[in-house]
Design a protein around this motif. Structure first.
Motif, PDB file in Angstrom:
ATOM      1  N   ALA A   1     -51.360  27.932 -71.790  1.00  0.00           N
ATOM      2  CA  ALA A   1     -50.872  29.297 -71.594  1.00  0.00           C
ATOM      3  C   ALA A   1     -50.184  29.819 -72.848  1.00  0.00           C
ATOM      4  CB  ALA A   1     -49.921  29.343 -70.398  1.00  0.00           C
ATOM      5  N   ALA A   2     -49.387  28.975 -73.500  1.00  0.00           N
ATOM      6  CA  ALA A   2     -48.687  29.386 -74.715  1.00  0.00           C
ATOM      7  C   ALA A   2     -49.668  29.673 -75.842  1.00  0.00           C
ATOM      8  CB  ALA A   2     -47.707  28.296 -75.141  1.00  0.00           C
ATOM      9  N   LEU A   3     -50.714  28.862 -75.976  1.00  0.00           N
ATOM     10  CA  LEU A   3     -51.717  29.082 -77.015  1.00  0.00           C
ATOM     11  C   LEU A   3     -52.481  30.375 -76.765  1.00  0.00           C
ATOM     12  CD1 LEU A   3     -53.135  25.470 -77.490  1.00  0.00           C
ATOM     13  CD2 LEU A   3     -51.721  26.752 -79.093  1.00  0.00           C
ATOM     14  N   ALA A   4     -52.830  30.623 -75.490  1.00  0.00           N
ATOM     15  CA  ALA A   4     -53.554  31.848 -75.151  1.00  0.00           C
ATOM     16  C   ALA A   4     -52.712  33.079 -75.449  1.00  0.00           C
ATOM     17  CB  ALA A   4     -53.953  31.822 -73.674  1.00  0.00           C
ATOM     18  N   ALA A   5     -51.422  33.014 -75.124  1.00  0.00           N
ATOM     19  CA  ALA A   5     -50.530  34.140 -75.393  1.00  0.00           C
ATOM     20  C   ALA A   5     -50.371  34.368 -76.889  1.00  0.00           C
ATOM     21  CB  ALA A   5     -49.171  33.884 -74.743  1.00  0.00           C
ATOM     22  N   ALA A   6     -50.282  33.277 -77.667  1.00  0.00           N
ATOM     23  CA  ALA A   6     -50.134  33.401 -79.115  1.00  0.00           C
ATOM     24  C   ALA A   6     -51.364  34.035 -79.736  1.00  0.00           C
ATOM     25  CB  ALA A   6     -49.873  32.027 -79.732  1.00  0.00           C
ATOM     26  N   ARG A   7     -52.543  33.620 -79.260  1.00  0.00           N
ATOM     27  CA  ARG A   7     -53.781  34.207 -79.792  1.00  0.00           C
ATOM     28  C   ARG A   7     -53.876  35.685 -79.435  1.00  0.00           C
ATOM     29  NH1 ARG A   7     -56.027  29.188 -77.737  1.00  0.00           N
ATOM     30  NH2 ARG A   7     -56.475  27.775 -79.467  1.00  0.00           N
ATOM     31  N   ALA A   8     -53.502  36.033 -78.200  1.00  0.00           N
ATOM     32  CA  ALA A   8     -53.582  37.426 -77.756  1.00  0.00           C
ATOM     33  C   ALA A   8     -52.674  38.322 -78.589  1.00  0.00           C
ATOM     34  CB  ALA A   8     -53.212  37.527 -76.279  1.00  0.00           C
ATOM     35  N   GLN A   9     -51.540  37.792 -79.052  1.00  0.00           N
ATOM     36  CA  GLN A   9     -50.589  38.570 -79.842  1.00  0.00           C
ATOM     37  C   GLN A   9     -50.747  38.347 -81.339  1.00  0.00           C
ATOM     38  OE1 GLN A   9     -46.583  38.009 -78.311  1.00  0.00           O
ATOM     39  NE2 GLN A   9     -47.347  37.801 -76.221  1.00  0.00           N
ATOM     40  N   ASN A  10     -51.815  37.611 -81.698  1.00  0.00           N
ATOM     41  CA  ASN A  10     -52.126  37.345 -83.108  1.00  0.00           C
ATOM     42  C   ASN A  10     -50.967  36.653 -83.816  1.00  0.00           C
ATOM     43  OD1 ASN A  10     -53.923  37.355 -85.256  1.00  0.00           O
ATOM     44  ND2 ASN A  10     -53.080  39.246 -86.113  1.00  0.00           N
ATOM     45  N   ARG A  11     -50.291  35.758 -83.083  1.00  0.00           N
ATOM     46  CA  ARG A  11     -49.195  35.002 -83.681  1.00  0.00           C
ATOM     47  C   ARG A  11     -49.732  33.746 -84.340  1.00  0.00           C
ATOM     48  NH1 ARG A  11     -46.356  35.424 -78.679  1.00  0.00           N
ATOM     49  NH2 ARG A  11     -46.304  33.151 -78.572  1.00  0.00           N
ATOM     50  N   GLN A  12     -48.970  33.219 -85.286  1.00  0.00           N
ATOM     51  CA  GLN A  12     -49.339  32.002 -85.994  1.00  0.00           C
ATOM     52  C   GLN A  12     -49.329  30.812 -85.046  1.00  0.00           C
ATOM     53  OE1 GLN A  12     -47.686  31.206 -89.994  1.00  0.00           O
ATOM     54  NE2 GLN A  12     -46.870  29.325 -89.116  1.00  0.00           N
ATOM     55  N   LEU A  13     -50.383  30.002 -85.112  1.00  0.00           N
ATOM     56  CA  LEU A  13     -50.490  28.803 -84.279  1.00  0.00           C
ATOM     57  C   LEU A  13     -50.157  27.571 -85.106  1.00  0.00           C
ATOM     58  CD1 LEU A  13     -53.813  29.577 -82.397  1.00  0.00           C
ATOM     59  CD2 LEU A  13     -51.484  29.952 -81.608  1.00  0.00           C
TER      60      LEU A  13
END
Length: 216
Positions: free
Chosen positions: A136-148
């Motif tokens: 869930a955290a990875l999906a949210a980060a990708r959706a907001q274009n945040r650094q992984l």
């Protein structure tokens, strides 16, 4: 401490102390009271998180069907709940019983077996929750274009220079020496394995010095 000799249907004990300043007297007393002979108590001196437990490793290899492994407390045996469940589950498949004196967990009894299954179910539930939250955290980060992933030591200058030098056939060793990075990091950058660098551009501009292949 004694070495574990091959004995079928006998009680074995394992004790662990975290530092050289501690001793196993309390654990030894509890294990002896539970019917484990002192010559069959194997001791390791290491922290709870350590994977290196030569005494336990040797004991586990020699346990036979019908034997009973006893510990003073659950945290003396497993590094984590999942590690503990894996160990006890493996013992059960081999026909070896397990007892933890403090928690009154005893797989030789129906109640003890039930308790272990409850502990195993909770551990599995915890693992599934961690996986679900991570996804869930990875999906949210990708959706907001945040650094992984964790931030990389590689800066944008190094990133561009690595690709520029690689394009003209420079070896990883020379690139590493020129950028101050290791060959392993250079390889990971070129293979696109560092997620936190995905936002960098390979294009060079006037703000960055260009690498020129030395003439022979």
């Amino acid at each position: 401490m004694s070495s574990a000799s091959e004995t079928v249907g006998r009680a074995w004990g394992h004790a662990r102390v975290s530092t050289t300043d501690q001793d196993a007297l309390l654990q030894f007393a509890a294990l002896r009271s539970a019917g484990v002979e002192e010559v069959r108590i194997i001791t390791d001196h290491c922290s709870g998180a350590s994977a290196e437990r030569p005494g336990l490793t040797g004991l586990l290899e020699q346990l036979q069907p019908g034997d009973v492994l006893t510990v003073w407390k659950l945290d003396r045996l497993g590094r984590s709940v999942s590690h503990l469940v894996s160990l006890v589950d493996d013992l059960g498949r081999r026909g070896v019983e397990f007892r933890s004196l403090t928690e009154a967990l005893d797989t030789t009894t129906p109640g003890g077996r039930l308790l272990f299954h409850v502990v195993a179910a909770v551990a599995q539930f915890e693992r599934e929750l961690i996986v679900e939250r991570t996804r869930a955290a990875l999906a949210a980060a990708r959706a907001q274009n945040r650094q992984l992933g964790r931030p990389s030591r590689v800066n944008e200058h190094q990133f561009r220079l690595i690709h520029q030098m690689a394009e003209v056939g420079t070896t990883h060793a020379v690139i590493a020496a020129s950028t101050g990075l290791s060959k392993a990091v250079v390889g990971r950058v070129l293979r696109g394995e560092i997620a936190s660098l995905a936002h960098f551009s390979r294009d060079t501009d006037g703000a960055l010095p260009l690498y020129e292949e030395p003439s022979l």
